[in-house]
Design a protein around this motif. Structure first.
Motif, PDB file in Angstrom:
ATOM      1  N   ILE A  40       0.839  -1.197   0.000  1.00 19.97           N
ATOM      2  CA  ILE A  40       0.000   0.000   0.000  1.00 19.97           C
ATOM      3  C   ILE A  40       0.880   1.255   0.000  1.00 19.97           C
ATOM      4  N   THR A  41       1.938   1.231   0.804  1.00 22.97           N
ATOM      5  CA  THR A  41       2.858   2.378   0.860  1.00 22.97           C
ATOM      6  C   THR A  41       3.490   2.637  -0.501  1.00 22.97           C
ATOM      7  N   TRP A  42       3.938   1.572  -1.149  1.00 23.52           N
ATOM      8  CA  TRP A  42       4.595   1.714  -2.457  1.00 23.52           C
ATOM      9  C   TRP A  42       3.611   2.221  -3.513  1.00 23.52           C
ATOM     10  N   MET A  43       2.407   1.638  -3.523  1.00 19.61           N
ATOM     11  CA  MET A  43       1.406   2.046  -4.514  1.00 19.61           C
ATOM     12  C   MET A  43       0.966   3.489  -4.285  1.00 19.61           C
ATOM     13  N   ARG A  44       0.790   3.858  -3.023  1.00 15.78           N
ATOM     14  CA  ARG A  44       0.402   5.231  -2.709  1.00 15.78           C
ATOM     15  C   ARG A  44       1.480   6.196  -3.191  1.00 15.78           C
ATOM     16  N   SER A  45       2.758   5.819  -3.021  1.00 14.18           N
ATOM     17  CA  SER A  45       3.866   6.681  -3.430  1.00 14.18           C
ATOM     18  C   SER A  45       3.924   6.819  -4.944  1.00 14.18           C
ATOM     19  N   ILE A  46       3.707   5.715  -5.657  1.00 15.94           N
ATOM     20  CA  ILE A  46       3.714   5.745  -7.121  1.00 15.94           C
ATOM     21  C   ILE A  46       2.623   6.675  -7.647  1.00 15.94           C
ATOM     22  N   PHE A  47       1.409   6.473  -7.185  1.00 16.72           N
ATOM     23  CA  PHE A  47       0.296   7.278  -7.690  1.00 16.72           C
ATOM     24  C   PHE A  47       0.391   8.726  -7.207  1.00 16.72           C
ATOM     25  N   GLY A  48       0.901   8.939  -5.999  1.00 18.42           N
ATOM     26  CA  GLY A  48       1.057  10.308  -5.505  1.00 18.42           C
ATOM     27  C   GLY A  48       2.068  11.088  -6.314  1.00 18.42           C
ATOM     28  N   ALA A  49       3.230  10.464  -6.580  1.00 22.97           N
ATOM     29  CA  ALA A  49       4.253  11.129  -7.391  1.00 22.97           C
ATOM     30  C   ALA A  49       3.750  11.372  -8.809  1.00 22.97           C
ATOM     31  N   GLY A  50       3.035  10.387  -9.359  1.00 22.64           N
ATOM     32  CA  GLY A  50       2.490  10.546 -10.703  1.00 22.64           C
ATOM     33  C   GLY A  50       1.494  11.684 -10.789  1.00 22.64           C
ATOM     34  N   ALA A  51       0.645  11.809  -9.764  1.00 25.99           N
ATOM     35  CA  ALA A  51      -0.349  12.882  -9.745  1.00 25.99           C
ATOM     36  C   ALA A  51       0.326  14.247  -9.678  1.00 25.99           C
ATOM     37  N   LEU A  52       1.371  14.370  -8.850  1.00 33.64           N
ATOM     38  CA  LEU A  52       2.097  15.640  -8.750  1.00 33.64           C
ATOM     39  C   LEU A  52       2.804  15.987 -10.055  1.00 33.64           C
ATOM     40  N   LEU A  53       3.422  14.984 -10.684  1.00 34.05           N
ATOM     41  CA  LEU A  53       4.114  15.223 -11.943  1.00 34.05           C
ATOM     42  C   LEU A  53       3.137  15.661 -13.021  1.00 34.05           C
ATOM     43  N   LEU A  54       1.981  15.009 -13.091  1.00 34.11           N
ATOM     44  CA  LEU A  54       0.965  15.375 -14.075  1.00 34.11           C
ATOM     45  C   LEU A  54       0.449  16.788 -13.805  1.00 34.11           C
ATOM     46  N   ALA A  55       0.203  17.103 -12.529  1.00 34.41           N
ATOM     47  CA  ALA A  55      -0.292  18.436 -12.187  1.00 34.41           C
ATOM     48  C   ALA A  55       0.729  19.510 -12.550  1.00 34.41           C
ATOM     49  N   ALA A  56       2.012  19.229 -12.306  1.00 35.76           N
ATOM     50  CA  ALA A  56       3.058  20.190 -12.651  1.00 35.76           C
ATOM     51  C   ALA A  56       3.129  20.396 -14.162  1.00 35.76           C
ATOM     52  N   ALA A  57       2.966  19.304 -14.912  1.00 34.38           N
ATOM     53  CA  ALA A  57       3.015  19.412 -16.369  1.00 34.38           C
ATOM     54  C   ALA A  57       1.823  20.206 -16.906  1.00 34.38           C
ATOM     55  N   LEU A  58       0.635  19.934 -16.371  1.00 40.91           N
ATOM     56  CA  LEU A  58      -0.575  20.598 -16.864  1.00 40.91           C
ATOM     57  C   LEU A  58      -0.598  22.086 -16.508  1.00 40.91           C
ATOM     58  N   THR A  59       0.083  22.453 -15.439  1.00 40.82           N
ATOM     59  CA  THR A  59       0.106  23.862 -15.018  1.00 40.82           C
ATOM     60  C   THR A  59       1.410  24.558 -15.398  1.00 40.82           C
ATOM     61  N   SER A  60       2.200  23.899 -16.237  1.00 45.97           N
ATOM     62  CA  SER A  60       3.468  24.478 -16.717  1.00 45.97           C
ATOM     63  C   SER A  60       4.418  24.811 -15.571  1.00 45.97           C
ATOM     64  N   ASN A  61       4.478  23.917 -14.587  1.00 46.86           N
ATOM     65  CA  ASN A  61       5.349  24.139 -13.431  1.00 46.86           C
ATOM     66  C   ASN A  61       6.463  23.093 -13.312  1.00 46.86           C
ATOM     67  N   LEU A  62       6.807  22.444 -14.418  1.00 42.08           N
ATOM     68  CA  LEU A  62       7.851  21.418 -14.371  1.00 42.08           C
ATOM     69  C   LEU A  62       9.187  22.000 -13.910  1.00 42.08           C
ATOM     70  N   ARG A  63       9.455  23.250 -14.286  1.00 46.73           N
ATOM     71  CA  ARG A  63      10.716  23.872 -13.873  1.00 46.73           C
ATOM     72  C   ARG A  63      10.766  24.066 -12.363  1.00 46.73           C
ATOM     73  N   ALA A  64       9.585  24.144 -11.730  1.00 47.64           N
ATOM     74  CA  ALA A  64       9.533  24.338 -10.281  1.00 47.64           C
ATOM     75  C   ALA A  64       9.970  23.093  -9.520  1.00 47.64           C
ATOM     76  N   LEU A  65      10.134  21.964 -10.230  1.00 44.79           N
ATOM     77  CA  LEU A  65      10.578  20.731  -9.572  1.00 44.79           C
ATOM     78  C   LEU A  65      12.092  20.702  -9.370  1.00 44.79           C
ATOM     79  N   LYS A  66      12.799  21.630 -10.009  1.00 45.18           N
ATOM     80  CA  LYS A  66      14.249  21.673  -9.830  1.00 45.18           C
ATOM     81  C   LYS A  66      14.585  22.036  -8.389  1.00 45.18           C
ATOM     82  N   THR A  67      15.715  21.517  -7.921  1.00 46.44           N
ATOM     83  CA  THR A  67      16.090  21.757  -6.536  1.00 46.44           C
ATOM     84  C   THR A  67      17.549  22.150  -6.402  1.00 46.44           C
TER      85      THR A  67
END
Length: 291
Positions: A40-67
């Motif tokens: 459950i922990t692994w699946m939650r992490s996969i889908f959570g990261a995927g949702a954030l990545l998709l949201a960043a892409a759709l809102t043109s915030n991919l550059r904001a992922l740089k650290t």
């Protein structure tokens, strides 16, 4: 964060956050009846990261992922993986209302560690509220043979980790975006729990695949709404609304699992909520007076 004051919009975001936090807790508890915690922990992490990545892409915030702070993100990610394991272990083994009540100890830990880690002063009245809050936690924990479970202790430890992660997020906010602070959290769990998940893997049915996806997405939405609410209005006004989660949790826990808090747990919940609201409101007033 840019300071804005839109209390009605902020209230709508916070209420939405409480619903999605409750939904993710309910889904987590439901899935622990069939699947191992590590999966459950692994699946939650996969889908959570995927949702954030998709949201960043759709809102043109991919550059904001740089650290600029990869070591800090690695440390927070490992802590997050341990924390999420604790979440699902707690959901599996103790009543839902008790689990959520113990997570509300986070403000007490933050107030406890802020003077040492953030060099922020805590008023004397807040120390009284912190002490009372932990007394409320003891009412929920009740270390007696007929009630106490190791999951009570791990849930409290999980709350401690959450408080340290929130403190570190505040420390890093001068150089890191909200996107990067959240995106890297599930990475360690995805990498480190991949093999154990394969070992204990149970094939989900079509419905359960949807539940896993909803679990990851709902937690992502809840966190996003929570952050947006705090951006749109004063924390002293908005943060106490988070305690409405307790109401949704008690209602759903009774409808699905026929769980109702006993008198000791009710007492603990009331003390925890009252002390937490005081700390949030008083700490805000104290900061503005010293600004």
């Amino acid at each position: 964060m840019e300071r804005q004051h839109h209390p009605y919009r902020a209230t709508a975001f916070m209420l939405t956050a409480t619903v999605f936090f409750c939904l993710s807790d309910v889904l987590g508890k439901w899935l622990t009846a069939t699947y191992p915690v590590v999966q459950i922990t692994w699946m939650r992490s996969i889908f959570g990261a995927g949702a954030l990545l998709l949201a960043a892409a759709l809102t043109s915030n991919l550059r904001a992922l740089k650290t600029r702070r990869p070591v800090w993100h690695a440390s927070r990610s490992i802590a997050s993986g341990i924390m999420v394991l604790g979440v699902f272990y707690g959901l599996k083994n103790i009543p839902l209302a008790e689990f959520v009540a113990l997570t509300f100890s986070v403000p007490f830990f933050i107030a406890l560690f802020s003077p040492w880690l953030l060099r922020e002063q805590v008023a004397k009245q807040s120390w009284i509220a912190i002490t009372l809050g932990f007394i409320g936690v003891l009412f929920v924990l009740r270390p007696t043979p007929d009630h106490f479970h190791l999951a009570h202790l791990t849930t409290l430890g999980m709350s401690l980790i959450i408080s340290l992660m929130l403190i570190s997020a505040r420390y890093l906010s001068t150089t890191e975006t909200g996107w990067s602070l959240n995106f890297y959290l599930p990475v360690a769990a995805i990498v480190l729990l991949g093999y154990p998940t394969l070992v204990y893997w149970i094939d989900p049915g079509n419905l359960d695949w949807a539940l896993f996806a909803t679990l990851g997405v709902s937690q992502t939405i809840a966190l996003g709404c929570y952050i947006e609410a705090l951006r749109l209005a004063r924390a002293a006004v908005i943060a106490p609304l988070d305690y409405l989660r307790m109401i949704w949790t008690i209602i759903v826990g009774y409808l699905i699992w026929q769980e109702l808090p006993d008198p000791y747990t009710w007492t603990g919940i009331i003390i925890i909520v009252a002390s937490g609201i005081y700390i949030v409101r008083h700490s805000y007033v104290n900061r503005t007076e010293h600004a």
